[in-house]
Write an enzyme that holds these catalytic residues in place. Structure first.
Site, mmCIF file in Angstrom:
data_model
loop_
_atom_site.group_PDB
_atom_site.id
_atom_site.type_symbol
_atom_site.label_atom_id
_atom_site.label_comp_id
_atom_site.label_asym_id
_atom_site.label_seq_id
_atom_site.Cartn_x
_atom_site.Cartn_y
_atom_site.Cartn_z
ATOM 1 N N GLY A 94 -105.626 11.751 -38.347
ATOM 2 C CA GLY A 94 -104.709 12.623 -39.048
ATOM 3 C C GLY A 94 -103.270 12.294 -38.729
ATOM 4 O O GLY A 94 -102.838 11.135 -38.740
ATOM 5 N N TYR B 148 -107.152 2.676 -39.442
ATOM 6 C CA TYR B 148 -107.036 4.105 -39.169
ATOM 7 C C TYR B 148 -108.354 4.668 -38.632
ATOM 8 O O TYR B 148 -109.432 4.366 -39.146
ATOM 9 C CB TYR B 148 -106.657 4.870 -40.451
ATOM 10 C CG TYR B 148 -106.841 6.358 -40.321
ATOM 11 C CD1 TYR B 148 -105.926 7.123 -39.611
ATOM 12 C CD2 TYR B 148 -107.955 6.994 -40.866
ATOM 13 C CE1 TYR B 148 -106.105 8.490 -39.459
ATOM 14 C CE2 TYR B 148 -108.151 8.353 -40.726
ATOM 15 C CZ TYR B 148 -107.222 9.110 -40.013
ATOM 16 O OH TYR B 148 -107.413 10.448 -39.855
#
Length: 542
Positions: free
Chosen positions: A84, A77
């Site tokens: 987000g 990520y």
């Protein structure tokens, strides 16, 4: 024992918490304390990476572990994905180096008055401590540059508004990350300028962030934690000051010192409450030479005709004691937050595992700040109530109404401290209004990815504002008490009361007739905030 405030001196300098030969912190040697963060924020301390090599090695391993994951083609990520709610978007490898730079830039949307230099430095110190935990995959060079910001006072200009407190303090921390890239603005030793110009003056090169490094800089709780550390140190000083002012109020009002008998507080032994009663009792019982006070007051007896004083004096240890008893656990929580790894994802330096979680959530910081502002505002209310007792002929045991010093025919054309009490009341009301917990105003944001957020940064900002207001109420109360000492007579007040009176009178003259007093308030605030008032030592242990 809460660190600092240990010297038995009455100059206030004990709040500096900098021992001879200990003005350099070796990061990695031990965790940072609340007082370390405050000392770095003030510029009293310097910091560098510990030279034994273990910290540097851990940082390098963590950074390499991430690189290994990327070379193995694994998804991470914020490194191979968008941020987000955009985490479903994959970023092609040829654009991976754009991602950390762009993250900083698109978060450049903070608004509001900039944080103070001290608050900006506290933010940098807290981020530095968190990254030093070694879970964030940042190179040692990033930490070294953060040390440079503190040691050279290259302080990012950080807008105060724009954080919901999870996913951390993204927007305000982008202003720290941007400075490391040589972008945006700083105050360099107090002078505003572009970050690139400050770096040029010091022959420092801006950093080019590697994958995840800007995310590690921004995705954390370091603004709310840094500001809360500053608030806690100020609240600790205020608690001690409020005890001294209460003792002065009891003295000048001719109160009943028996209200602070230790047996009362041993019967319900909250440690901080009991310590507060002891501080008041020692003020009222100690002579100038350190011996026991003999209880003789030439100006008119030791007590009023009341068997029990009103609550704002009699119950002051119970009010102030709530704050005193809260400080130890608040310190522990903040120190865990400051030194903990609070970004996402974390890279296990031992195994290389990528751990996707939510340590950026600032709930603990928010609870500390919300609790702190509640406790502090109650002290504003307490001191303002004591001031009303001092001004009213129905409760001040023979002092003139509103502490007017005039005795001739013109006495009714003067109003003494009447307007000062109105100002104190207005400040108290504002402080009390700000005690609404920020955490209960969580709102879903960022495409409902951040659908439960802490609001910790708002709480931390509120706590500092409440401290500003309450310190000003305390300054006004100090002036009123010193006026009361003059009117009561110097020969009829306790030695420690006279010590405070002497210090204030070095800056502010006796109010003999109506005049402006805003400058007087600023003088007392300056003495308080520079730790020059003789409020006594902090010697509370749990």
């Amino acid at each position: 024992m809460i660190k600092g405030l240990t010297e038995a001196v009455v100059t206030g300098s004990q709040f500096r918490d900098v021992s001879p030969g200990e003005d350099l912190i070796e990061l990695g040697d031990r965790p940072l304390t609340v007082d370390d963060v405050a000392g770095l924020a003030r510029g009293d301390l310097r910091i560098r990476l510990h030279d034994h090599g273990a910290l540097r090695e851990r940082l390098e391993i963590s950074s390499q572990r991430l690189q290994n994951q990327l070379e193995a083609g694994r998804e991470v990520y914020g490194v191979t994905t968008g941020f987000g709610e955009s985490c479903l978007n994959s970023v092609e490898s040829q654009y991976a180096m754009d991602l950390p730079r762009n993250l900083v830039r698109f978060h450049g949307c903070g608004v509001g008055e900039p944080l103070s230099d001290e608050a900006a430095a506290a933010t940098v110190a807290a981020r530095l401590a968190s990254l030093a935990a070694g879970w964030s995959a940042v190179r040692p060079e990033v930490l070294e540059r953060l040390c440079d910001l503190l040691n050279h006072r290259i302080l990012p200009v950080i807008p105060s508004q724009g954080s919901v407190g999870a996913s951390g303090d993204l927007t305000p921390l982008s202003y720290v990350a941007a400075v490391l890239q040589g972008e945006r603005e700083v105050r360099f030793q107090g002078v505003p300028m572009a970050a690139a110009e400050a770096f040029q003056q010091l022959n420092l090169e801006p950093l080019a962030f590697r994958p995840k490094e800007s995310l590690a800089m921004m995705n954390g709780t370091s603004v709310m934690a840094g500001l809360s550390c500053l608030a806690l140190v100020r609240a600790r000083r205020l608690a001690r000051f409020a005890a001294t002012l209460t003792a002065m109020a009891s003295d000048v009002l001719r109160g009943n010192s028996g209200h602070f008998d230790d047996r009362i507080f041993a019967a319900k032994p909250h440690p901080g409450q009991r310590a507060c009663a002891r501080w008041i009792r020692e003020h009222l019982q100690s002579s100038e030479g350190g011996g026991a006070w003999n209880g003789h007051l030439p100006g008119g007896g030791e007590t009023s005709s009341r068997i029990q004083d009103r609550y704002s004096v009699r119950c002051a240890p119970h009010v102030i004691g709530v704050l005193v008893d809260s400080l130890p656990w608040m310190s522990r929580w903040l120190e865990t937050e400051v030194n903990g790894a609070n970004d996402n994802p974390l890279i296990d330096p031992d195994t290389g595992d990528v751990l996707h979680g939510g340590n950026f959530y600032g709930g603990h910081c928010c609870f500390v700040a919300d609790g702190l502002k509640n406790n502090v505002a109650n002290i504003a209310d307490l001191l303002e109530r004591q001031m009303v007792l001092l001004l009213s002929p129905s409760s001040n045991n023979g002092l003139p109404e509103n502490l007017v010093a005039r005795t001739g025919g013109d006495r009714y054309s003067h109003h003494g401290f009447k307007a000062m009490e109105i100002t104190a009341s207005a400040l108290t009301a504002e402080a009390l209004k700000l005690t609404m917990p920020a955490s209960v105003f969580s709102r879903s944001t960022e495409g409902h990815n951040q659908d439960k957020v802490s609001m910790g940064t708002i709480a931390a900002r509120d706590s500092l504002r409440v401290l500003d207001l309450t310190e000003t109420v305390a300054a006004i109360a100090t002036l009123a008490l010193c006026q009361g000492v003059d009117l009561r007579g110097l020969d009829s007040c306790r030695p420690r009361t006279l010590a405070m009176h002497r210090k204030v009178r070095e800056r502010v003259k006796f109010n003999q007739g109506d005049r402006r007093q805003d400058v007087d308030i600023e003088q007392v605030l300056d003495l308080l905030r520079n730790d020059e008032l003789p409020m006594g030592s902090w010697d509370f242990e749990v």
